[in-house]
Motif scaffolding. Structure first.
Motif, PDB file in Angstrom:
ATOM      1  N   TYR A  20      25.138  36.224  39.445  1.00 53.78           N
ATOM      2  CA  TYR A  20      25.378  34.996  40.218  1.00 53.78           C
ATOM      3  C   TYR A  20      26.191  34.005  39.367  1.00 53.78           C
ATOM      4  O   TYR A  20      25.879  33.761  38.204  1.00 53.78           O
ATOM      5  CB  TYR A  20      24.049  34.350  40.633  1.00 53.78           C
ATOM      6  CG  TYR A  20      24.245  33.103  41.468  1.00 53.78           C
ATOM      7  CD1 TYR A  20      24.764  33.197  42.754  1.00 53.78           C
ATOM      8  CD2 TYR A  20      23.942  31.844  40.969  1.00 53.78           C
ATOM      9  CE1 TYR A  20      24.960  32.070  43.531  1.00 53.78           C
ATOM     10  CE2 TYR A  20      24.131  30.706  41.734  1.00 53.78           C
ATOM     11  CZ  TYR A  20      24.647  30.815  43.018  1.00 53.78           C
ATOM     12  OH  TYR A  20      24.846  29.697  43.773  1.00 53.78           O
ATOM     13  N   GLU A  39      21.037  45.824  38.082  1.00 51.08           N
ATOM     14  CA  GLU A  39      22.258  45.143  37.678  1.00 51.08           C
ATOM     15  C   GLU A  39      23.278  45.138  38.792  1.00 51.08           C
ATOM     16  O   GLU A  39      23.272  45.999  39.678  1.00 51.08           O
ATOM     17  CB  GLU A  39      22.861  45.794  36.432  1.00 51.08           C
ATOM     18  CG  GLU A  39      23.361  47.209  36.653  1.00 51.08           C
ATOM     19  CD  GLU A  39      24.148  47.737  35.452  1.00 51.08           C
ATOM     20  OE1 GLU A  39      23.575  47.790  34.365  1.00 51.08           O
ATOM     21  OE2 GLU A  39      25.330  48.088  35.626  1.00 51.08           O
ATOM     22  N   ALA A  40      24.123  44.139  38.750  1.00 52.71           N
ATOM     23  CA  ALA A  40      25.228  44.034  39.707  1.00 52.71           C
ATOM     24  C   ALA A  40      26.507  43.875  38.913  1.00 52.71           C
ATOM     25  O   ALA A  40      26.512  43.248  37.852  1.00 52.71           O
ATOM     26  CB  ALA A  40      25.025  42.823  40.610  1.00 52.71           C
ATOM     27  N   ALA A  41      27.576  44.464  39.415  1.00 52.00           N
ATOM     28  CA  ALA A  41      28.867  44.336  38.747  1.00 52.00           C
ATOM     29  C   ALA A  41      29.964  44.345  39.806  1.00 52.00           C
ATOM     30  O   ALA A  41      29.802  44.955  40.864  1.00 52.00           O
ATOM     31  CB  ALA A  41      29.077  45.494  37.771  1.00 52.00           C
ATOM     32  N   ALA A  42      31.057  43.658  39.514  1.00 52.29           N
ATOM     33  CA  ALA A  42      32.164  43.619  40.469  1.00 52.29           C
ATOM     34  C   ALA A  42      32.931  44.935  40.424  1.00 52.29           C
ATOM     35  O   ALA A  42      33.091  45.525  39.356  1.00 52.29           O
ATOM     36  CB  ALA A  42      33.097  42.469  40.133  1.00 52.29           C
ATOM     37  N   THR A  43      33.387  45.384  41.574  1.00 54.59           N
ATOM     38  CA  THR A  43      34.228  46.586  41.611  1.00 54.59           C
ATOM     39  C   THR A  43      35.696  46.161  41.603  1.00 54.59           C
ATOM     40  O   THR A  43      36.009  44.974  41.717  1.00 54.59           O
ATOM     41  CB  THR A  43      33.948  47.428  42.870  1.00 54.59           C
ATOM     42  OG1 THR A  43      34.275  46.628  44.014  1.00 54.59           O
ATOM     43  CG2 THR A  43      32.500  47.854  42.934  1.00 54.59           C
ATOM     44  N   PHE A  44      36.559  47.131  41.481  1.00 56.53           N
ATOM     45  CA  PHE A  44      37.992  46.839  41.388  1.00 56.53           C
ATOM     46  C   PHE A  44      38.499  46.095  42.618  1.00 56.53           C
ATOM     47  O   PHE A  44      39.383  45.263  42.530  1.00 56.53           O
ATOM     48  CB  PHE A  44      38.755  48.164  41.206  1.00 56.53           C
ATOM     49  CG  PHE A  44      40.194  47.982  40.865  1.00 56.53           C
ATOM     50  CD1 PHE A  44      40.563  47.398  39.659  1.00 56.53           C
ATOM     51  CD2 PHE A  44      41.191  48.379  41.746  1.00 56.53           C
ATOM     52  CE1 PHE A  44      41.898  47.218  39.334  1.00 56.53           C
ATOM     53  CE2 PHE A  44      42.532  48.206  41.421  1.00 56.53           C
ATOM     54  CZ  PHE A  44      42.881  47.625  40.216  1.00 56.53           C
ATOM     55  N   GLN A  61      28.936  46.295  42.957  1.00 50.09           N
ATOM     56  CA  GLN A  61      28.225  47.564  42.745  1.00 50.09           C
ATOM     57  C   GLN A  61      26.811  47.261  42.279  1.00 50.09           C
ATOM     58  O   GLN A  61      26.596  46.451  41.388  1.00 50.09           O
ATOM     59  CB  GLN A  61      28.945  48.405  41.687  1.00 50.09           C
ATOM     60  CG  GLN A  61      28.204  49.701  41.379  1.00 50.09           C
ATOM     61  CD  GLN A  61      28.863  50.478  40.261  1.00 50.09           C
ATOM     62  OE1 GLN A  61      29.914  51.064  40.454  1.00 50.09           O
ATOM     63  NE2 GLN A  61      28.250  50.482  39.090  1.00 50.09           N
ATOM     64  N   ILE A  64      29.026  34.606  38.432  1.00 46.11           N
ATOM     65  CA  ILE A  64      29.986  35.422  37.687  1.00 46.11           C
ATOM     66  C   ILE A  64      30.855  36.194  38.676  1.00 46.11           C
ATOM     67  O   ILE A  64      32.068  36.220  38.552  1.00 46.11           O
ATOM     68  CB  ILE A  64      29.241  36.390  36.746  1.00 46.11           C
ATOM     69  CG1 ILE A  64      28.359  35.585  35.766  1.00 46.11           C
ATOM     70  CG2 ILE A  64      30.220  37.266  35.989  1.00 46.11           C
ATOM     71  CD1 ILE A  64      27.387  36.432  34.978  1.00 46.11           C
ATOM     72  N   TYR A  65      30.199  36.794  39.663  1.00 47.07           N
ATOM     73  CA  TYR A  65      30.935  37.556  40.674  1.00 47.07           C
ATOM     74  C   TYR A  65      30.827  36.847  42.032  1.00 47.07           C
ATOM     75  O   TYR A  65      29.721  36.467  42.448  1.00 47.07           O
ATOM     76  CB  TYR A  65      30.367  38.981  40.775  1.00 47.07           C
ATOM     77  CG  TYR A  65      30.343  39.679  39.429  1.00 47.07           C
ATOM     78  CD1 TYR A  65      31.508  39.810  38.686  1.00 47.07           C
ATOM     79  CD2 TYR A  65      29.162  40.184  38.898  1.00 47.07           C
ATOM     80  CE1 TYR A  65      31.499  40.427  37.450  1.00 47.07           C
ATOM     81  CE2 TYR A  65      29.139  40.806  37.655  1.00 47.07           C
ATOM     82  CZ  TYR A  65      30.314  40.924  36.943  1.00 47.07           C
ATOM     83  OH  TYR A  65      30.304  41.527  35.718  1.00 47.07           O
TER      84      TYR A  65
END
Lengths: 342, 351
Positions: A121, A231-236, A241, A123-124
């Motif tokens: 949060y 965990e959460a992460a931004a995809t391209f 994700q 961040i993305y």
């Protein structure tokens, strides 16, 4: 005439003020914001009957017009001291006020989701809180980070509650049903959207909650997955994700979503923590401590100092309103006792 | 870096007078990195760092694979600290991330259970009549380089910028698990968004790539590789990371862990052989550097003295992008001047 100071113009503060004023008590209602009912104003609809939050806010606001209530908005009470016969209140600017009795109704604030860095949060862009989602629902504008209609929305329960890592071991009580409510609202506004809710266990404790949960699944096709998102992460392409475990299937799970909605828990508000400390009535997690949750749940143990609403623990609007009525009754008893003594 | 909150998580890193402990495996995998670190500290930063020839393993790999008992690890760690004590140092700098985790963990256990510390002192004395003090500061060399990143930047001849386009190089940073995942507060930026390498990249002109599998294991994972039957897991983890970073077209990967640098590099060959695929557009793979190699290159150190020819994915194309000169004739020239036999070229990963 006896004077009562109420600190906090949320549902509890306004309801208590209204009850006391109708009973002939002179009430000053302090609120640090310039307007009342901020937490309700942020909502779209309230569970379980999907009543518009604005209707409830309007109803409560109307009670402010009751004779005997003086609204003192924009005043931040930061300290209160017992003077032997009355309370002296101090605001942030050093002004003082006196009252025979004081009701602390300083309410809650939501957990700051930035603290759960792993969930991204702040961040993305695709990671939002339940408060952000409520705002989208309210304005019928649910969009992803690119401004498009999302195809998949994922809710995560217990963000900042039941979470030792964030220091909040308690259950925030209302997030489960709020996620169900918001999932239904999303499906009403975007029927094609794939909606999932990740949970530890669903606590459908209130009247109508279980039915809502069932309706969400049967009528709206909302999926409920038992598991925490680690965990959460931004995809391209700007989506999010997620990694989790489906603990019913016993399998790790990775998926991509357009929006991850963090169901942020309720914490004691800053005002609650400040006053709790100043008056030595601060309990666990900064909520206000009362004499007994069973019979004396509005009494702080200090003469003429009472507490009501979600400054004590997470509460729904109706819990807060009922609690405020009980507090008003206790305050009335206390004031009547003062009259008799004099 | 996407997350700006790292700045709230800083750690204490000593300013000078370090006791250096070398890694068991780095000297084989990246033979120029430790020498480059010592050179940077001594020649570029004018710092005092002691490199004791009597040092030995910390038992890290044996400890984490359950081959070495805890008491033995504690005693071996104690002996290393006794060398530090003997030379009058208090700031311990272990080259390997696993060693950094082991030392931090042992000190933590001794703090929580003083009886274990007493027992370790007794064991060490019985074994070799040595005594030791606990270090006042334990920092990984990547912490030290991070600490002096701006001072080093002033001395650098090159920046992490593509000289053909003028744009920052896109760098994937990978942090060893034992750097901050065991004790988050011992890592710069903590465990979720470690900043130790990102800080170097940003200070030296590059751009950090944030990709979905950024936190994922490099593929080493001790048992994944050390148990031969598990090596499929090792390759598949590395593959997952490479696939995840591929769309961002990184110019190179930098890591602060021997295992990570090794496997992110070598498995690119394996995957190319198994699946005929590489993770850059032209089939050369993504170069993997240690942070000392990255710093050394920018300071103008000879790429072949840094040991880049030992890597699987060759670095010439990266050197060209930055504008670092190199002599291809010296690539396989040994320290004594003899030309060594060049390695065979793989079929699927271009070199």
């Amino acid at each position: 005439m006896r004077k009562v100071a109420i600190i906090g113009a949320g549902p509890a503060g306004i309801e208590a003020a209204s009850v006391l004023a109708r009973g002939g008590v002179q009430v000053t209602l302090f609120e640090k914001s310039e307007s009342p009912l901020k937490n309700i104003q942020d909502k779209a609809f309230l569970f379980p009957n999907f009543q518009a939050a604005q209707e409830i806010a309007d109803d409560l606001s109307g009670k402010l017009l009751t004779d005997g209530i003086t609204s003192a908005f924009g005043i931040d009470i930061v300290d209160a001291k017992w003077q032997g016969t009355e309370w002296k209140l101090f605001d942030a600017k050093g002004q003082t006020y006196v009252a025979d009795a004081v009701l602390v109704a300083t309410g809650y604030q939501v957990f700051d989701a930035h603290r759960k860095e792993e969930l991204g949060y702040g961040i993305y862009k695709g990671v939002i809180t339940s408060l952000d989602m409520e705002n989208m629902i309210k304005h019928s504008k649910i969009t992803n980070a690119n401004g498009d209609v999302p195809k998949r929305i994922t809710f995560l329960q217990c963000v900042g509650s039941r979470d030792e890592k964030s220091g909040n071991n308690y259950c925030s009580k209302l997030c489960c049903v709020t996620a169900v409510k918001q999932a239904i609202e999303v499906k009403k506004q975007i029927p094609s959207c794939d909606v999932s809710v990740f949970y530890m266990d669903l606590r459908m404790w209130g009247q109508g909650f279980e039915e809502m949960y069932r309706t969400a699944q049967e009528k709206y096709g909302v999926s409920f997955v038992r598991g925490r998102i680690s965990e959460a992460a931004a995809t391209f392409d700007g989506r999010v994700q997620l990694k989790s475990e489906d603990t019913l299937m016993g399998l790790p799970l990775k998926m991509t979503t357009d929006l991850l909605v963090l169901m942020v828990g309720m914490e004691a508000s800053c005002g609650t923590k400040v006053l709790g400390k100043a008056c030595d009535i601060s309990g666990e997690y900064g909520f206000i401590k009362t004499v007994s949750p069973h019979l004396y749940d509005n009494d702080t143990g200090k003469p003429g100092l009472f507490a009501a609403g979600s400054c004590k623990r997470p509460m729904s609007v109706w819990d807060s309103v009922n609690d405020a009525r009980a507090a008003a009754l206790s305050i009335k008893d206390y004031i009547d006792q003062l009259k008799n003594e004099n | 870096m996407a997350n700006r909150f790292w700045n709230e998580y800083q750690k204490t890193i000593a300013d000078d007078h370090y006791f250096y402990e070398r890694s068991c495996i780095r000297q084989t995998f990246f033979p120029g990195s430790e020498a480059a670190f010592l050179r940077m500290l001594r020649e570029e930063l004018n710092k005092d760092i002691f490199d004791d020839f009597r040092q030995h393993t910390c038992t890290g790999i044996g400890y984490h694979t359950d081959l070495v008992p805890l008491e033995t690890t504690m005693t071996v760690v104690a002996r290393l600290f006794s060398l530090m004590t003997e030379h009058g140092y208090e700031n311990y700098v272990p080259s390997c991330v696993t060693s950094f985790g082991v030392f931090t963990e042992m000190c933590h256990m001794w703090q929580e259970h003083p009886e274990l510390l007493d027992k370790t002192r007794e064991n060490l004395y019985k074994a070799c009549k040595r005594e030791f003090n606990l270090p006042k500061n334990i920092a990984h060399p990547s912490d030290v380089i991070y600490h002096f990143r701006n001072e080093l930047a002033e001395k650098m001849k090159y920046r992490l910028v593509n000289r053909f386009t003028g744009k920052p190089l896109k760098v994937v940073e990978h942090i060893g698990c034992h750097y901050a995942k065991i004790f988050p507060d011992k890592g710069v930026g903590k465990a979720e968004f470690p900043y130790v390498l990102a800080g170097m990249i940003e200070a030296w002109g590059g751009e950090v790539v944030d990709y979905p599998e950024r936190r994922h294991c490099c593929g080493f994972g001790f048992r994944q590789y050390l148990v031969q039957e598990n090596r499929g897991y090792s390759v598949s983890n590395t593959k997952k990371k490479l696939e995840s970073m591929e769309p961002y077209e990184p110019d190179f990967i930098v890591s602060n862990c021997p295992g990570c640098s090794m496997f992110l590099d070598r498995w690119q060959y394996t995957i190319a052989e198994m699946e005929h695929r590489t993770y850059d557009r032209e089939g050369y793979g993504i170069p993997v550097l240690t942070y000392e190699e990255m710093a050394g290159l920018l300071l103008g150190y000879n790429p072949w003295e840094l040991g880049l020819q030992i890597h699987q994915v060759q670095a010439e194309r990266l050197l060209d992008k930055i504008g670092i000169p190199y002599d291809p004739k010296d690539k396989y020239r040994a320290a004594d001047g003899k030309i060594l036999r060049a390695p065979e070229k793989p079929e699927n990963l271009l070199v």
